[in-house]
Write a protein that holds these residues in place. Structure first.
Motif, mmCIF file in Angstrom:
data_model
loop_
_atom_site.group_PDB
_atom_site.id
_atom_site.type_symbol
_atom_site.label_atom_id
_atom_site.label_comp_id
_atom_site.label_asym_id
_atom_site.label_seq_id
_atom_site.Cartn_x
_atom_site.Cartn_y
_atom_site.Cartn_z
ATOM 1 N N VAL A 52 27.062 -9.268 15.887
ATOM 2 C CA VAL A 52 26.051 -8.217 15.832
ATOM 3 C C VAL A 52 24.821 -8.713 15.081
ATOM 4 C CG1 VAL A 52 25.559 -5.838 15.157
ATOM 5 C CG2 VAL A 52 27.876 -6.474 15.839
ATOM 6 N N MET A 53 23.650 -8.467 15.651
ATOM 7 C CA MET A 53 22.382 -8.790 15.004
ATOM 8 C C MET A 53 21.543 -7.525 14.898
ATOM 9 S SD MET A 53 21.295 -12.244 17.072
ATOM 10 C CE MET A 53 19.691 -12.286 16.251
ATOM 11 N N TRP A 54 20.858 -7.366 13.783
ATOM 12 C CA TRP A 54 19.924 -6.267 13.597
ATOM 13 C C TRP A 54 18.508 -6.814 13.530
ATOM 14 C CZ3 TRP A 54 24.667 -6.569 11.296
ATOM 15 C CH2 TRP A 54 25.528 -5.473 11.444
ATOM 16 N N ASP A 55 17.567 -6.024 13.991
ATOM 17 C CA ASP A 55 16.158 -6.425 13.927
ATOM 18 C C ASP A 55 15.639 -6.187 12.516
ATOM 19 O OD1 ASP A 55 13.663 -7.279 14.596
ATOM 20 O OD2 ASP A 55 13.138 -5.554 15.842
ATOM 21 N N VAL A 56 16.291 -6.846 11.579
ATOM 22 C CA VAL A 56 15.951 -6.775 10.156
ATOM 23 C C VAL A 56 15.904 -8.201 9.643
ATOM 24 C CG1 VAL A 56 16.705 -6.017 7.861
ATOM 25 C CG2 VAL A 56 17.072 -4.528 9.855
ATOM 26 N N THR A 57 14.759 -8.614 9.143
ATOM 27 C CA THR A 57 14.607 -9.969 8.622
ATOM 28 C C THR A 57 14.694 -9.937 7.105
ATOM 29 O OG1 THR A 57 13.179 -10.586 10.476
ATOM 30 C CG2 THR A 57 13.113 -11.995 8.521
ATOM 31 N N VAL A 58 15.625 -10.691 6.552
ATOM 32 C CA VAL A 58 15.801 -10.734 5.100
ATOM 33 C C VAL A 58 14.779 -11.703 4.513
ATOM 34 C CG1 VAL A 58 17.434 -11.127 3.235
ATOM 35 C CG2 VAL A 58 18.244 -10.268 5.436
ATOM 36 N N ILE B 6 24.524 -0.732 5.329
ATOM 37 C CA ILE B 6 23.243 -1.132 4.754
ATOM 38 C C ILE B 6 22.175 -0.200 5.313
ATOM 39 C CG2 ILE B 6 21.517 -2.978 4.622
ATOM 40 C CD1 ILE B 6 23.823 -4.981 4.816
ATOM 41 N N ALA B 7 21.504 0.509 4.447
ATOM 42 C CA ALA B 7 20.547 1.531 4.886
ATOM 43 C C ALA B 7 19.443 0.946 5.755
ATOM 44 C CB ALA B 7 19.950 2.228 3.658
ATOM 45 N N ALA B 8 18.972 -0.255 5.427
ATOM 46 C CA ALA B 8 17.872 -0.865 6.180
ATOM 47 C C ALA B 8 18.251 -1.130 7.633
ATOM 48 C CB ALA B 8 17.450 -2.172 5.510
ATOM 49 N N ALA B 9 19.563 -1.250 7.904
ATOM 50 C CA ALA B 9 20.005 -1.520 9.265
ATOM 51 C C ALA B 9 20.368 -0.250 10.032
ATOM 52 C CB ALA B 9 21.207 -2.459 9.239
ATOM 53 N N LYS B 10 20.447 0.881 9.331
ATOM 54 C CA LYS B 10 20.967 2.102 9.942
ATOM 55 C C LYS B 10 20.173 2.527 11.168
ATOM 56 C CE LYS B 10 22.248 6.881 8.874
ATOM 57 N NZ LYS B 10 22.275 7.950 7.833
ATOM 58 N N ASP B 11 18.864 2.504 11.073
ATOM 59 C CA ASP B 11 18.023 2.953 12.185
ATOM 60 C C ASP B 11 17.325 1.798 12.899
ATOM 61 O OD1 ASP B 11 18.570 5.707 11.730
ATOM 62 O OD2 ASP B 11 17.145 5.695 10.064
ATOM 63 N N ALA B 12 17.695 0.566 12.571
ATOM 64 C CA ALA B 12 17.061 -0.597 13.190
ATOM 65 C C ALA B 12 17.659 -0.866 14.568
ATOM 66 C CB ALA B 12 17.242 -1.822 12.299
ATOM 67 N N LYS B 13 16.880 -1.469 15.438
ATOM 68 C CA LYS B 13 17.425 -1.930 16.705
ATOM 69 C C LYS B 13 18.478 -2.995 16.413
ATOM 70 C CE LYS B 13 13.267 -1.167 19.493
ATOM 71 N NZ LYS B 13 12.229 -1.814 20.338
#
Length: 286
Positions: free
Chosen positions: A207-213, A232-239
């Motif tokens: 699984v990948m999220w459109d979230v860049t650390v 992780i909240a930052a990933a909750k609504d991310a593509k």
């Protein structure tokens, strides 16, 4: 120490025009098939042209040969770095070294390079590592004149039911040392590449999220949040993108994206590495 300054030149010229069947996967759900060289696929991941690329890498009938290649160290099941993961790395991968406590950093760096220098000569002969050398010109990432970073690891995810993921959400960036003395600072986009050898019975996905650390501190905050809340909240609504490679397919992606492996109901086997640019070519490490 300036890592870039002490790395020797490593560019090797190879004919790299062999094309592979590939599928480009995007966070918006679109997919398209193309014929790509490995170099083009890796550059597309580096530049985030698409979220991930699946490459038909292993010829039919050769998957077991790649997994059982004698050039790899044996799989270690007792080191306990991750409860949902076994690896062929007797000592740490670079990710574990990055997380070293300050009083252990220098010792762990020394142990890591001693180990990588002992196993890399055999690993270079494996089908997996030759694949990157022959199709990308990739060679081991070096530190100083003689120290090489570990080339790759075999990984087996055993049956696991203690958390939502066999490998928790994280990113991989060679610059992200926890201690301020961390000596490797390349400031380059990093590409992950793994070959799926055996699926788990439940088809556990990558699984990948459109979230860049963006930093070690942010990565540590995400890890703490996941440990406490299992999300992780930052990933909750991310593509996000769920990828289920077939046996023999290689998944290539930008490793700064947040990513994880779903919990596995039976052993899932992969071989993985990272790629980064250095001195006009590509270098390989793990």
């Amino acid at each position: 120490m300036d890592f870039a300054a002490v790395c020797g030149p490593h560019k090797v010229e190879y004919p790299m025009n062999k094309e592979f069947n590939a599928e480009l996967l995007s966070f918006d759900g679109s997919r398209r098939r193309e014929r790509l060289t490995l170099k083009t696929a890796v550059e597309m991941a580096r530049d985030r042209v698409t979220a991930a690329i699946l490459v038909d890498a292993i010829p039919d009938g050769e998957v077991e040969l790649w997994w059982n290649d004698p050039g790899f160290p044996e799989l270690i099941t007792g080191h306990g770095y991750h409860k949902g993961l076994y690896t062929s790395a007797l000592k740490q991968t670079i990710g574990q070294v990055q997380r070293s406590a300050s009083d252990k950093l220098l010792q762990n760096i020394g142990d890591y390079f001693a180990y990588s220098n002992s196993v890399n000569p055999s690993m270079k002969k494996t089908r997996y590592c030759r694949f990157f050398n022959e199709n990308l010109g990739a060679v081991p990432l070096r530190f100083g004149e003689v120290a090489e970073l570990l080339l790759a690891t075999k990984r087996e995810y055993p049956a696991f039911d203690s958390a939502p993921y066999s490998f928790a959400p994280h990113c991989d960036a060679i610059d992200f040392g926890r201690d301020p003395r961390w000596p490797i600072n390349l400031n380059k986009e990093q590409v992950g590449a793994f070959i799926l050898i055996q699926k788990s019975e439940n088809q556990a996905g990558f699984v990948m999220w459109d979230v860049t650390v963006k930093s070690r501190d942010e990565l540590d905050r995400f890890a703490s949040e996941y440990a406490e809340t299992q999300q992780i909240a930052a990933a909750k609504d991310a593509k996000f993108l769920r990828i289920t490679p077939g046996s023999g397919q290689m998944c290539i992606f930008n490793s700064r994206y947040l990513h994880a492996v779903e919990k596995c109901a039976s052993p899932r086997q992969t071989i993985g590495t990272f790629l980064i640019e250095q001195d006009g070519g590509w270098a390989q490490f793990n």
